[in-house]
Design an enzyme around this catalytic site. Structure first.
Site, PDB file in Angstrom:
ATOM      1  N   SER A 273     118.741  85.861 -12.648  1.00  0.00           N
ATOM      2  CA  SER A 273     118.381  84.894 -13.695  1.00  0.00           C
ATOM      3  C   SER A 273     118.259  83.531 -13.045  1.00  0.00           C
ATOM      4  CB  SER A 273     119.481  84.817 -14.758  1.00  0.00           C
ATOM      5  OG  SER A 273     120.550  84.008 -14.289  1.00  0.00           O
ATOM      6  N   ASP A 274     117.534  82.616 -13.680  1.00  0.00           N
ATOM      7  CA  ASP A 274     117.655  81.243 -13.219  1.00  0.00           C
ATOM      8  C   ASP A 274     119.032  80.733 -13.674  1.00  0.00           C
ATOM      9  OD1 ASP A 274     117.248  78.751 -12.102  1.00  0.00           O
ATOM     10  OD2 ASP A 274     115.231  78.506 -12.897  1.00  0.00           O
ATOM     11  N   TRP A 275     119.393  79.606 -13.147  1.00  0.00           N
ATOM     12  CA  TRP A 275     120.737  79.016 -13.328  1.00  0.00           C
ATOM     13  C   TRP A 275     121.097  78.942 -14.822  1.00  0.00           C
ATOM     14  CZ3 TRP A 275     123.658  76.477  -9.281  1.00  0.00           C
ATOM     15  CH2 TRP A 275     124.714  75.693  -9.716  1.00  0.00           C
TER      16      TRP A 275
END
Ligand code: NOJ
Length: 741
Positions: A273-275
Site C-alpha cells: 500500500s502507499d503510506w
C-alpha cells in the site's frame, strides 16, 4: 470493422513475471507451516524507522516484515540481527527507501531524466543508485513512478516521465532494469516498485491526493500501459495509489488489484500500500474503521500495509471472528516471503560493511553530469549560446545559481548538499574566479524583496554577458506540493526584467520541478535553457552546456503551457468537433463584438490554442533535418505478423556534433471512438557528426494501432492512418497507410 484484439495487445501480458521455482515454494511452505497468525501478520507490517524505540523489540517478536527509511548500515545490520537471530523463525527484514533519482549521487528528477529521451542513460542512473543504496542496506526502492501526468499543477509531475504513456513505459522499464538487474539476489540489486497503481497522475485539478474520474478507454489506453509493461518485465513490486478511481480507493480496488494486476497480467510479486493508504480508506469514506479497511485491502490483495497500522491492529480479529479467511492472509504472506527469497535475504541477510563505500565514485558523478546535460532542453537561442571558453566577464545571477540543496530536487533525502556542484561553482572553475561576477539578486526563488536587484543589475552592466538561474526551490514540487499558479514566484520576473533592461546579452536557465508558465520571461531572454532540478552535478552540466563543451539534446517530456489555466494540456488530445484553424486574441476583440466573431472553436481567448512549447521539443547548437517517412507498404493487415517498417533519414545539417531524438507519431483518422490527433509510437536518439546522415527504422505492428472501447475491451479497427517522423510533436510530414481486415 471492430475485432476483439487481445492477440494484438498482448505481447507484454504474456511475459508475466512468474519466475517461481519449486525449491523456493517448498521453503515457503515449510515456513508457513510453522508460522503463527501473528507472525504472518508481522510479515505484512511495514514500519517507519522513526519508531526506533520500539522497533527492535517488535522485530525480535516477529511483528515487523519490512522497514522503511533506515539508511545507517550499522543500524540496518543490528535490526536485521534481531530479525534473523532473535525472532522465533529468523525471517529477515527488507529495508526500503524512496531512492527515486539517485541515492548519494543525486541524478536529475525523473522528469529531467525523461527529458534525456535516453533510456540507456536512465538505466545507468538507476544502476548507480542501486549500487550506492544497497551499500546502506536498502534492497527495495519505491521507484519508478509510472504515473502519466498531464497537469503541471500536480507537484508530483516532477517524479514522473511526463505526459506520455510510452515515454513513461520506456523510462520506467529502464529504471527497473537498472535497479533489479537480471538477478535480484545480487547484493547490489534492489527490488523496484511500479507506482502508483493507478491513476494518481490524473488527480482532479492537479491537486495532490485528489479524486480521479477515469473512463475505461482512458485507463486502458493511457494510465495502465506503463504498469502492464512493468509487470511483463518482471518488476518485483507494485504500490497502490492514494487516489480513488471513480469512487474506489486503490487500496481497496479488487478489480484493479486482482482482476487486472494478478489475473490479467499474472503479476506474482508484492503489492504494497502507499503510506497509511489502507487506513485512509476511512477518510475516503468507504471504510468505517480499521477492521473494515483491512477487510477491503486484504480482499483486494494488498500484501503489505505501509506504516498504516491497519493490518497489525485489525487483521487478527477479522480472522479469529471468521470474517477474513486465513487462506487470504496466507496468500499475502507467501508473496512477501517469496520476495525475501528472491532478494537472497535468507542466505545473505547482512550488509558487508567491509565493502568500500561506492558513494560519489568518479564514474557515478560522470554519469550524473551526462544525465543532467542530456536532460537540459535548449528552448530558445538567438545565437548567444554557447558562450565558448573565453566569453569575457560573466555575470552569474539568480536564486538558483548557487542553491546546492534546491538543485537536488524533490526526492533527495540522502543528498549531502555540500557535494552539489552549483552553476556558480562550475562557472567559476571553468572561467576563473576573476571572470565571474556573482550577484544572486534574490535570496531564494520565492523571495519578494527587491533589495538585491540593483546589485544584480550592476553585475550585468560590468559583465559582457549575464546568465540568470531562476525557477523553483526543491520544496515547491513533489508530493503534496501542488500549485494553482505556475508563474515564476517571488520577485524573479522583476529581477529578469531589470537585468534584461541593461541591454547585455542575457541567457536564462530554469531549474524547476515542472514546466513553468514563463512565456513573458522567455521572450525577454536572448537564450533559454530549461534544466529541471539536475541533482548533484547540475552545475557542472550547465556550465558544460553554457560554454559549449556539451551540446544540449534534451526534449520536453511534457507540454509547456502559456498559462496555468490551459492544463491539463497534452499533445495527444482529441480533435473535438470544432478544432480551431484561426484564433482571435482577447485584446483585439472589439467592444460589443458579435458572439460568433471569435470563431466558435475550441481555444482560450486569452491563451490561444497552442502551448508555449510542444511536447518533444528541444533545440541543439547544431541543426537537423528529418526526412518524410518511407514505408515498407501502403497497407498492413490486422493479422499480419510482419510489421510495417517506417524509416527516415536524419541528417546533421549544422557544423557541430549533436544528438537528435527522432519521434514516430501516428494518427488514426476514423475510429469507433474519437482518437487522439497524434500518438507517440516510438523514438530513437541518434548522435551525428556534422554533415552525417543516418537511417532510422521503426517497426510498427498492428497491435500498436489498437485501442480500447467504452467497455475497456481492446479493439483493432481497419481504416486509414497517418504516420510521420519528427524532432518534436508538431513538425513532420504525414504519410498515409491503411490497416486492412
Ligand atoms: C508516499 C508516496 O506517495 C510514495 O510515493 C512513497 O513511496 C511513500 N510515501 C513512502 O515514502
Amino acid at each position: 470493422m471492430a475485432l476483439a484484439a487481445a492477440a494484438f495487445m498482448g505481447v507484454a501480458c504474456c511475459m508475466a513475471a512468474t519466475g517461481r521455482d519449486a525449491a523456493t515454494e517448498a521453503r515457503i511452505d515449510s515456513l508457513m507451516a510453522r508460522m503463527t497468525l501473528q507472525e504472518k501478520i508481522g510479515q505484512l507490517n511495514q514500519l517507519n524507522a522513526a519508531r526506533f524505540d520500539t522497533l527492535g523489540a517488535a522485530v525480535a517478536q516477529g511483528r515487523v516484515g519490512s522497514i522503511i527509511n533506515e539508511v545507517d548500515p550499522e543500524v540496518v545490520n543490528s535490526l536485521q540481527r534481531k530479525a534473523v537471530e532473535e525472532s522465533r523463525l529468523g525471517i529477515p527484514l527488507i529495508f526500503a527507501r524512496d531512492v527515486i533519482h539517485g541515492f548519494n549521487t543525486v541524478f536529475p528528477i525523473p522528469l529531467g531524466q525523461a527529458a534525456t529521451w535516453n533510456p540507456q542513460l536512465v538505466e545507468e542512473a538507476a544502476r548507480i543508485a542501486a549500487v550506492e543504496a544497497t551499500a546502506s542496506g536498502i534492497r527495495w526502492t519505491f521507484s519508478p513512478m509510472m504515473d502519466v501526468s498531464r497537469d503541471a499543477r500536480w507537484g508530483r509531475i516532477a517524479e514522473s516521465a511526463g505526459e506520455d504513456p510510452l515515454l513513461n513505459e520506456r523510462m520506467g522499464l529502464a529504471m527497473i532494469r537498472g535497479y533489479q538487474t537480471d538477478n535480484l539476489a545480487d547484493p547490489t540489486a534492489m527490488a523496484a516498485c511500479a507506482k502508483h497503481f493507478a491513476g494518481y497522475g490524473f488527480s482532479e485539478a492537479g491537486k495532490d491526493y485528489n479524486t480521479t474520474w477515469l473512463p475505461l478507454p482512458l485507463l486502458e489506453d493511457v494510465v495502465l500501459p506503463p504498469f502492464e509493461a512493468a509487470a511483463g518485465a518482471g518488476v518485483a513490486t507494485f504500490m497502490t495509489s492514494f487516489n480513488d478511481i471513480n469512487g474506489v480507493p486503490s487500496s481497496g480496488n479488487s478489480w484493479l488489484m486482482r482482476d487486472v494486476l494478478r489475473d490479467r497480467w499474472r503479476f506474482d510479486g508484492v503489492l504494497v500500500s502507499d503510506w497509511n493508504a489502507i487506513t485512509e480508506m476511512i477518510n475516503h469514506g468507504v471504510a468505517a474503521d480499521k477492521l473494515h479497511a483491512t477487510m477491503l485491502a486484504a480482499t483486494a490483495g494488498v500484501d503489505i500495509d505501509m506504516e498504516g497500522h491497519a493490518y497489525p491492529d485489525a487483521m487478527e480479529a477479522l480472522v479469529r471472528e471468521g470474517r477474513l479467511d486465513e487462506t487470504v492472509v496466507d496468500g499475502l504472506v507467501r508473496n512477501v516471503l517469496r520476495l525475501k527469497f528472491r532478494l537472497g535475504l535468507f542466505d545473505n541477510p547482512y550488509i558487508d560493511l567491509s565493502r568500500p563505500s561506492p558513494a560519489y565514485a568518479p564514474a557515478h558523478l560522470a554519469a550524473a553530469t551526462r544525465a543532467a546535460e542530456e536532460g537540459t532542453i535548449l528552448l530558445k537561442n538567438g545565437g548567444m549560446l554557447p558562450l565558448g571558453l573565453k566569453p569575457g566577464k560573466v555575470a552569474v545571477i539568480g536564486p538558483m545559481a548557487d542553491a546546492p540543496y534546491d538543485q537536488g530536487g524533490t526526492w533527495a533525502p540522502d543528498l549531502q548538499h555540500e557535494r552539489s556542484v552549483t552553476p556558480l561553482a562550475a562557472l567559476r572553475r571553468l572561467y576563473g574566479e576573476e571572470n565571474v561576477i556573482h550577484a544572486p539578486g534574490l535570496g531564494y526563488t520565492r523571495d519578494k524583496s527587491l533589495d538585491g536587484i540593483q546589485a544584480a543589475v550592476k553585475a550585468a552592466r560590468e559583465a559582457d554577458v549575464a546568465v540568470c538561474f531562476v525557477g523553483e526551490e526543491a520544496v515547491m514540487s513533489g508530493e503534496a506540493h501542488s500549485m494553482a499558479d505556475l508563474g515564476l514566484k517571488g520577485a524573479q520576473t522583476a529581477l529578469l526584467e531589470a537585468v534584461c533592461a541593461t541591454g547585455k546579452p542575457v541567457a536564462v536557465v530554469f531549474m524547476a520541478g515542472r514546466p513553468l508558465t514563463a512565456g513573458k520571461e522567455i521572450d525577454m531572454a536572448d537564450a533559454v535553457l530549461y534544466a529541471f532540478h539536475g541533482g548533484t552535478m547540475a552545475g557542472e552540466a550547465l556550465a558544460n552546456i553554457i560554454s559549449g563543451k556539451a551540446n544540449p539534446s534534451g526534449k520536453l517530456p511534457v507540454t509547456m503551457a502559456r498559462m496555468t489555466g490551459q492544463y491539463p494540456m497534452y499533445y495527444a488530445h482529441k480533435n473535438t468537433g470544432r478544432p480551431p484553424e484561426w484564433t482571435v486574441d482577447l485584446d483585439s476583440i472589439p467592444v460589443e463584438a458579435l458572439q460568433t466573431s471569435t470563431g466558435c472553436t475550441s481555444y482560450y481567448l486569452d491563451a490561444g490554442k497552442d502551448p508555449l512549447y510542444p511536447f518533444g521539443y528541444g533545440l541543439s547548437y547544431t541543426t537537423f533535418d528529418i526526412s518524410a517517412p518511407r514505408l515498407s507498404a501502403s497497407s498492413i493487415a490486422i493479422g499480419s505478423e510482419t510489421p510495417l517498417t517506417v524509416e527516415c533519414t536524419v541528417t546533421n545539417t549544422g557544423d557541430r556534433e549533436g544528438a537528435e531524438t527522432v519521434q514516430l507519431y501516428v494518427r488514426d483518422l476514423v475510429g469507433s471512438l474519437a482518437r487522439p490527433v497524434k500518438e507517440l509510437k516510438d523514438f530513437r536518439k541518434v548522435t551525428l557528426k556534422p554533415g552525417e546522415s543516418k537511417v532510422v527504422s521503426f517497426a510498427l505492428t498492428p497491435g500498436q494501432l489498437s485501442f480500447h472501447g467504452l467497455d475497456g475491451k481492446p479493439l483493432i479497427e481497419a481504416g486509414d492512418f497517418q504516420v510521420w517522423t519528427a524532432g518534436n510533436s508538431v513538425d513532420g510530414t504525414p504519410v498515409s497507410f491503411s490497416l486492412t481486415d
